[in-house]
Design a protein around this motif. Structure first.
Motif, short mmCIF file in Angstrom:
data_model
loop_
_atom_site.label_atom_id
_atom_site.label_comp_id
_atom_site.label_asym_id
_atom_site.label_seq_id
_atom_site.Cartn_x
_atom_site.Cartn_y
_atom_site.Cartn_z
N ILE A 1 45.03 40.66 31.34
CA ILE A 1 45.83 41.03 32.93
C ILE A 1 46.80 39.78 33.71
O ILE A 1 47.38 40.19 34.30
CB ILE A 1 44.59 39.84 33.49
CG1 ILE A 1 43.23 40.85 33.74
CG2 ILE A 1 43.96 39.45 34.67
CD1 ILE A 1 41.41 40.30 33.70
N GLU B 1 39.26 32.83 33.45
CA GLU B 1 39.33 32.85 34.11
C GLU B 1 38.29 33.53 35.90
O GLU B 1 38.27 33.47 36.44
CB GLU B 1 40.67 32.96 34.41
CG GLU B 1 41.17 32.33 36.08
CD GLU B 1 42.44 32.40 36.57
OE1 GLU B 1 43.17 32.06 35.64
OE2 GLU B 1 43.14 33.03 37.16
N ARG C 1 48.82 24.74 48.17
CA ARG C 1 48.74 25.95 47.70
C ARG C 1 48.13 27.06 48.21
O ARG C 1 47.34 28.03 48.37
CB ARG C 1 48.13 26.15 45.95
CG ARG C 1 48.95 25.19 45.42
CD ARG C 1 48.89 25.89 44.06
NE ARG C 1 49.66 24.86 43.10
CZ ARG C 1 49.74 24.76 42.08
NH1 ARG C 1 48.91 25.08 41.23
NH2 ARG C 1 50.25 23.86 41.09
N TRP D 1 36.51 34.41 39.70
CA TRP D 1 37.12 35.77 39.76
C TRP D 1 35.82 36.03 40.22
O TRP D 1 35.50 37.43 41.16
CB TRP D 1 37.96 36.83 38.20
CG TRP D 1 39.10 36.15 38.40
CD1 TRP D 1 39.66 35.97 38.67
CD2 TRP D 1 39.95 36.41 37.14
NE1 TRP D 1 40.83 35.33 38.67
CE2 TRP D 1 40.95 36.10 37.38
CE3 TRP D 1 39.60 37.66 35.79
CZ2 TRP D 1 41.99 36.10 35.94
CZ3 TRP D 1 40.44 37.54 35.02
CH2 TRP D 1 41.43 36.65 35.25
N ASN E 1 41.71 26.90 37.98
CA ASN E 1 41.83 28.41 37.63
C ASN E 1 41.34 28.77 39.10
O ASN E 1 42.05 29.48 39.85
CB ASN E 1 40.38 29.37 36.73
CG ASN E 1 41.27 28.88 35.68
OD1 ASN E 1 42.43 28.57 35.15
ND2 ASN E 1 40.02 28.93 34.85
N ASP F 1 53.58 33.02 46.53
CA ASP F 1 53.59 33.04 44.98
C ASP F 1 54.31 31.75 43.90
O ASP F 1 54.91 31.51 44.04
CB ASP F 1 54.14 34.38 45.26
CG ASP F 1 54.76 34.49 43.74
OD1 ASP F 1 53.94 34.26 42.29
OD2 ASP F 1 55.18 36.16 43.03
N GLU F 2 53.38 31.12 43.70
CA GLU F 2 53.61 30.04 43.01
C GLU F 2 54.87 30.82 41.18
O GLU F 2 55.92 29.37 41.39
CB GLU F 2 52.97 29.41 41.84
CG GLU F 2 53.06 28.88 41.26
CD GLU F 2 52.22 27.03 42.16
OE1 GLU F 2 51.16 26.81 42.50
OE2 GLU F 2 53.48 26.68 42.47
N ARG G 1 40.74 41.97 36.69
CA ARG G 1 39.96 41.06 37.57
C ARG G 1 38.85 41.81 38.75
O ARG G 1 37.90 41.06 39.03
CB ARG G 1 41.09 40.59 38.84
CG ARG G 1 42.25 39.19 37.56
CD ARG G 1 43.02 38.84 39.39
NE ARG G 1 44.13 38.04 38.80
CZ ARG G 1 44.45 37.92 38.29
NH1 ARG G 1 45.38 39.62 38.73
NH2 ARG G 1 45.66 37.47 38.14
N LYS H 1 44.26 28.35 41.96
CA LYS H 1 45.02 28.55 41.37
C LYS H 1 44.61 31.13 41.75
O LYS H 1 45.51 31.99 42.62
CB LYS H 1 45.30 29.90 40.08
CG LYS H 1 45.95 28.85 39.21
CD LYS H 1 47.45 28.46 38.73
CE LYS H 1 47.58 27.95 38.19
NZ LYS H 1 49.36 27.95 38.21
N ASN H 2 43.48 31.09 42.68
CA ASN H 2 42.93 31.69 42.65
C ASN H 2 42.35 31.49 44.93
O ASN H 2 41.87 32.94 45.34
CB ASN H 2 41.35 32.32 41.76
CG ASN H 2 42.00 32.70 41.08
OD1 ASN H 2 42.60 34.33 40.80
ND2 ASN H 2 42.00 31.87 39.75
N HIS I 1 51.41 32.59 34.77
CA HIS I 1 53.29 31.44 34.83
C HIS I 1 53.98 31.05 33.92
O HIS I 1 55.61 30.78 34.29
CB HIS I 1 52.35 30.25 36.21
CG HIS I 1 53.26 29.71 36.51
ND1 HIS I 1 54.08 28.20 35.89
CD2 HIS I 1 54.18 29.14 38.27
CE1 HIS I 1 54.95 27.93 37.06
NE2 HIS I 1 54.74 28.20 38.30
#
Lengths: 493, 209
Positions: free
Chosen positions: A39, B85, B169, B89, B111, B175-176, B36, B114-115, A151
């Motif tokens: 992914i 992760e 964040r 999800w 995780n 968008d890191e 995902r 980030k989401n 990343h």
């Protein structure tokens, strides 16, 4: 200012600080496998991004590969798809891949140090929680998720809060069939599954100094089960010996320069830790888990808990639930519980020294009838070395299956699994509900305890079995590397 | 790229289990995916379905009063274990937007950020009380990320604390990768220019026996 080994590596890799406590770290090595990467690659593709440093990135297949004959097709279509996707992605993004058929294929945390991809003083990440294993050679290694992996692919960096630090001091020396695995199970039993959350565990002390590099990998590997962010051990001469001459480690002048740097990677006197924990391993007995997380653990001669001993109702319910799931009676002795299977494998305990230990116990003995006992080497290199040494003959004569490398029953994403209600003694790292297959009942132990249990068809105390000396194994071959790093430590050298 | 998360309003469901590991949140067999999306049906799979895939009765998120829950009130050490992760999800695909617990597994927590899944740490005693309230059904909470508050139906307020970077964040949904490359690209290149040869993997190695 006095620094820990973690702080030295950390400071060497910090590129920037943002806000109060967020650091951008350069990543020297990125290892990736077929399950957590597809992914991330897909997102890179969608965004039109490339892998910034393919030369620092290595891919391999381990989580869902079959461990039977490699000439046979991969039957599970989803596993096949993920393996194909990794091959495609490695090609497209120019990454070195150790695929299903590579002679260097194996479990990522075995392969990294064994090929010299992992060396002291580097930062390393991998999309797998047991990446802490690489701390055993003095690397700062973090398990990361898929988005973080993406990343790293794109930027070769990672944003991270500075972890707290905990020293875990192991004193004394191992006695009587008690091993590094028993020590780490005991530490987790004492501290609980959340005991090290937010901390990096630095293993120190006399017993750690005396451990072989492979034993240190076992304790670093399982630190994550105590909640640790990762684990580390100061690199020393044993680590240099382990890495010297491996295909990816520095050589020639670079090697000498590397060693000069590695010599500086010691925790200074007076360096500060946020937490400290100390045990003496001399009095430990072999440990085995009875429940459904790695902290639910007892000595092999002890009895499983009784729910009524617990005052906290939530704890009591958890114990009841675990006993029920595991099919155990409150207060029963763990030793003598009949088992269906034994698994010697995983990134915790499937290196060459683990296999030699098993051989020392099972040589000339037989697996009990009706028990499925399998040995899944940590890498194909471990397998080839073991075969040249003649270890596989000892295993096959005793009645073990001798398979190819992969994560296998530890995560049960391939065909190697326990059936519903089946009970197994596994040398791996997790005994969660359904971990080795739906309804599976997993007891975690050292390779010696697992081997003794295979012989009896019941959970067994390995202390009742004499161990053949290394010389009594009458090995057919050993390279200087094996003599130095595997056999000499077992001879007490 | 996650959407910004500013305010979460909705029903809370109690999950009265400590040490929920990510194997329980989503079993390994559902990691064999290339996308995902659509993982919500596998959330807590072994607790919701038997070995033949038939629904088990009574799991909290399948009960009528909690089916539309967006907040999960758990216990200690939520999300320990595997780095998958997919756990995040699956929770998000199921409709969960916030998990409240007294502690979280480190990798799971990262995780989540980030989401855009909000993880709120509260004192164990407060978590227990909230869980008790939620168990009665119909507890609706109003969470304000910027103010770091949870508003209770009676008007009471519970304060929580987010690390500044986590809060930023969540609020911005950045968008890191873009930000890192744009703002820190030179620093990355500078490290690469000075990176010692002995830190790099050698390309041609000795063959192993």
């Amino acid at each position: 200012m006095a620094k820990t080994v973690l702080e030295k590596i950390w400071d060497d890799h910090v590129l920037a600080v943002r806000g109060e406590d967020e650091y951008l770290l350069y990543v020297d090595r990125h290892l990736t496998h077929e399950v957590t990467s597809p992914i991330a690659f897909e997102s890179l593709r969608t965004a039109g991004r490339r892998v910034r440093r393919p030369d620092l990135t290595f891919a391999l297949m381990d989580h869902n590969v079959p461990t039977a004959d490699r000439a046979l097709p991969v039957r599970d279509e989803y596993s096949r798809e993920q393996m194909r996707a990794l091959a495609r992605n490695a090609r497209e993004f120019s990454i070195t891949l150790f695929d299903y058929f590579s002679p260097w294929q194996g479990i990522v945390h075995v392969v990294g140090p064994e090929l010299g991809l992992t060396v002291p003083g580097i930062t390393l990440v991998c999309g797998d929680s047991h990446t802490s294993t690489h701390g055993a050679v003095g690397a700062l290694a973090f398990g990361i998720g898929t988005s973080e992996g993406e990343h790293v692919f794109a930027t070769q960096t990672i944003w991270m809060r500075k972890p707290k630090q905990m020293e875990v001091i192991l004193e004394g020396s191992f006695k009587n069939h008690t091993t590094a695995k028993d020590a780490i199970l005991y530490v987790i039993r004492e501290l609980g599954t959340g005991g090290m959350i937010g901390h990096v565990a630095e293993f120190r002390g006399e017993a750690v100094k005396k451990m072989s590099v492979e034993e240190r990998m076992t304790i670093c590997n399982m630190a994550i089960e105590g909640g640790a962010r990762t684990a580390i051990v100061e690199p020393d001469g044993k680590v240099y010996s382990y890495l010297e001459g491996t295909p990816y480690a520095p050589s020639g002048e670079d090697w000498e320069e590397a060693k000069r740097y590695w010599e500086t990677l010691k925790t200074d006197n007076g360096a500060r830790f946020d937490k400290s924990y100390r045990i003496n391993v001399s009095g430990l007995e072999p440990q085995i888990t009875w429940g459904t997380n790695p902290a639910m653990c007892i000595g092999v001669s002890e009895t499983v808990p009784e729910p009524r001993e617990f005052e906290d109702p939530a704890k009591r319910r958890m114990v009841e639930r675990a006993l029920d799931y595991m099919g155990l009676e409150p207060g029963q002795r763990i030793e003598g519980t009949p088992i269906d299977a034994v698994f010697i494998g995983s990134c915790t305990n499937a290196r060459l020294s683990d296999l030699v230990m098993v051989a020392r116990l099972v040589k000339g003995r037989k697996v009990a009838p009706g028990v499925r006992a399998m040995i899944v080497p940590g890498s194909m290199l471990v397998k080839r070395r073991a075969e040249r040494m003649g270890l596989h003959k000892i295993f096959l004569e005793a009645g073990f299956e001798w398979r190819n490398s992969g994560c296998s029953m530890c995560i049960a994403m391939n065909e190697d699994r326990l059936g519903p209600g089946e009970r197994g003694v596994l040398t791996s790292n997790r005994n969660f509900e359904n971990r080795a297959g739906p309804g599976s009942r997993v007891h975690l132990s050292s390779p010696l305890t697992a081997a003794a249990s295979a012989l009896e068809g019941k959970i067994a105390d390995p202390r009742r079995y004499s161990l053949a000396s290394v010389d009594e194994l009458e090995l057919e071959w050993a390279s200087p590397w094996i003599e130095r790093n595997v056999l000499n430590p077992l001879r007490g050298g | 790229m996650p959407e910004p998360v500013r305010r979460i309003v909705g029903k809370a469901a109690p999950l009265e289990v400590d040490d929920v590991d990510t194997d329980q949140i989503i079993p390994a067999q559902f990691l064999k995916v290339l996308s995902r999306k659509g993982l919500g049906k596998y959330l807590f799979y072994r607790w919701r379905f038997d070995e033949e895939g038939r629904p088990r009765e009574g799991f909290v998120l399948d009960r009528k009063e909690f089916r539309d829950a967006v907040i999960l009130v758990a216990g200690r050490n939520f999300g320990i274990g595997s780095s998958r992760e997919n756990a995040v999800w699956a929770l998000m695909d199921f409709g969960i937007r916030c998990v409240i617990a007294s502690s979280f597994g480190d990798i799971f927590y990262g995780n989540s950020v980030k989401n855009g899944l909000l993880c709120v740490r509260l004192e164990e005693e407060i978590v227990r009380r909230l869980r008790g309230e939620a168990a009665k059904g119909g507890l609706t909470l109003e969470i304000d990320v910027d103010a770091e508050t949870i508003k209770l139906p009676g008007g009471g307020i519970i304060n929580f604390k987010l690390e500044p970077n986590v809060k930023r964040r969540l609020l911005e949904g950045l968008d890191e990768i873009e930000v890192t490359l744009r703002e820190y690209g030179e620093k990355i290149r500078a490290y690469e220019d000075r990176m010692e040869r002995y830190k790099m993997p050698r390309k041609s190695g000795l063959p192993l026996e």
